[in-house]
Scaffold this active site. Structure first.
Site, PDB file in Angstrom:
ATOM      1  N   ARG A 195       0.699  22.754   6.600  1.00 25.82           N
ATOM      2  CA  ARG A 195       2.348  23.139   6.862  1.00 25.82           C
ATOM      3  C   ARG A 195       3.013  22.892   5.306  1.00 25.82           C
ATOM      4  NH1 ARG A 195       3.961  17.513  10.210  1.00 25.82           N
ATOM      5  NH2 ARG A 195       4.050  16.015   8.244  1.00 25.82           N
ATOM      6  N   ARG A 205      -2.793   8.744  10.760  1.00 26.01           N
ATOM      7  CA  ARG A 205      -2.337   9.784  11.516  1.00 26.01           C
ATOM      8  C   ARG A 205      -3.384  11.005  11.855  1.00 26.01           C
ATOM      9  NH1 ARG A 205       3.043  11.307   8.613  1.00 26.01           N
ATOM     10  NH2 ARG A 205       2.260   9.334   7.560  1.00 26.01           N
ATOM     11  N   TYR A 215      10.589   8.785  15.721  1.00 26.10           N
ATOM     12  CA  TYR A 215      10.483   8.389  14.328  1.00 26.10           C
ATOM     13  C   TYR A 215      11.698   9.416  13.598  1.00 26.10           C
ATOM     14  CZ  TYR A 215       8.506   8.946   9.531  1.00 26.10           C
ATOM     15  OH  TYR A 215       8.605   9.142   8.259  1.00 26.10           O
ATOM     16  N   ARG A 273       7.499  13.949  17.235  1.00 30.63           N
ATOM     17  CA  ARG A 273       8.040  12.845  16.077  1.00 30.63           C
ATOM     18  C   ARG A 273       9.328  12.481  16.553  1.00 30.63           C
ATOM     19  NH1 ARG A 273       3.690  12.457  14.721  1.00 30.63           N
ATOM     20  NH2 ARG A 273       2.576  12.710  12.857  1.00 30.63           N
ATOM     21  N   ASP A 276       7.759 -10.646   7.127  1.00 28.55           N
ATOM     22  CA  ASP A 276       7.914  -9.770   8.498  1.00 28.55           C
ATOM     23  C   ASP A 276       9.213  -9.161   8.433  1.00 28.55           C
ATOM     24  OD1 ASP A 276       8.047  -8.609  10.726  1.00 28.55           O
ATOM     25  OD2 ASP A 276       7.344 -10.088  12.072  1.00 28.55           O
ATOM     26  N   GLN A 307       0.874  -1.211  -0.008  1.00 27.79           N
ATOM     27  CA  GLN A 307       0.250  -0.048   0.088  1.00 27.79           C
ATOM     28  C   GLN A 307       0.891   1.244   0.030  1.00 27.79           C
ATOM     29  OE1 GLN A 307      -2.267  -0.339   3.639  1.00 27.79           O
ATOM     30  NE2 GLN A 307      -0.684   0.362   5.035  1.00 27.79           N
TER      31      GLN A 307
END
Length: 250
Positions: free
Chosen positions: A210, A189, A148, A145, A59, A17
């Protein structure tokens, strides 16, 4: 399409995706044979409509599974590392479990695939490795974040390290650093943010505002850049952080 990747073999992770799917489709349309994997193999359905594809559930946080899968893959000309996760929060919201998971998926998964395939790519004398980083890294700060950004900054370091160590071996390694892109990940999100700001419409508007261009990017736009980096057109390009963020980092 001009078949810019005709005869090339590509390995793509997280191809089910969003950006990963769009890149896999673009590689196929350009003539590559694509080994496409995703945690959920059902998301890979329909890729065969675009070209020669081999799909597999994988995975990328499982070292043994990655090694076994890649041992059965033909030596690729292209490795596209796309698997990732966006953790929301500051350092105070990040426990060791969240830290370890983010680094395992966002960074160590790339170490797994690169270390498994690089020796054969070196033996072949050519290869393009493309790693998904982010404008939200060492390039641009984004609130909430913490881990991340840490992982995506590390991806840039990993990319540059591979590039310099194997530059004389015919290997190129580059990172793509997108801004805010329309994707299932972003939708998640937006829903999460919407619960705190008064709805998903407001949350979506905040993400759009933004972006200096006044719109979100598309997975297709990222795929165009990935095709360039995968093709021989970019044979003098290595160790770069390719910003594609609609001016967000200006």
């Amino acid at each position: 399409m001009s078949k810019r990747l005709e005869g090339k073999i590509a390995v793509c992770t997280a191809a089910g995706q969003g950006i990963g799917r769009e890149v896999a489709e673009a590689f196929l349309r350009e003539g590559a044979t694509v080994f496409a994997s995703d945690l959920d193999e059902t998301k890979l359905e329909g890729l065969d409509a675009f070209g020669d594809v081999r799909t597999m559930a994988l995975d990328v946080t499982n070292s043994e599974a990655v090694a076994a899968y890649l041992a059965g893959v033909e030596t690729p000309d292209i490795l596209f590392n796309c698997a990732g996760f966006v953790h929301h929060g500051t350092v105070l919201d990040c426990d060791e479990k969240a830290w370890d998971f983010s680094f395992d998926l966002n960074l160590k998964s790339m170490h797994r695939t690169i270390s498994a395939l690089l020796p054969r790519m070196v033996e072949k004398g050519a290869g393009s490795i493309i790693n998904m980083s982010s404008a939200a890294s060492s390039i641009k700060a984004a609130p909430n974040r913490y881990v991340y950004m840490a992982t995506k900054a590390a991806v840039i370091g990993l990319t540059r390290s591979v590039a310099i160590d194997f530059i004389r071996s015919g290997i190129r390694c580059n990172a793509i650093c997108p801004g805010t892109i329309e994707s299932p990940s972003l939708e998640g999100r937006i829903e999460e943010l919407g619960r705190t700001v008064g709805g998903t419409d407001k949350a979506r508007t905040m993400f759009i505002e933004r972006q200096p261009m006044g719109r979100l990017g598309t997975p297709e736009e990222i795929a165009y850049l990935a095709v360039y980096l995968a093709s021989d057109e970019s044979r003098f390009t290595t160790g770069t952080t390719q910003l594609i963020d609609g001016g967000w980092s200006l």
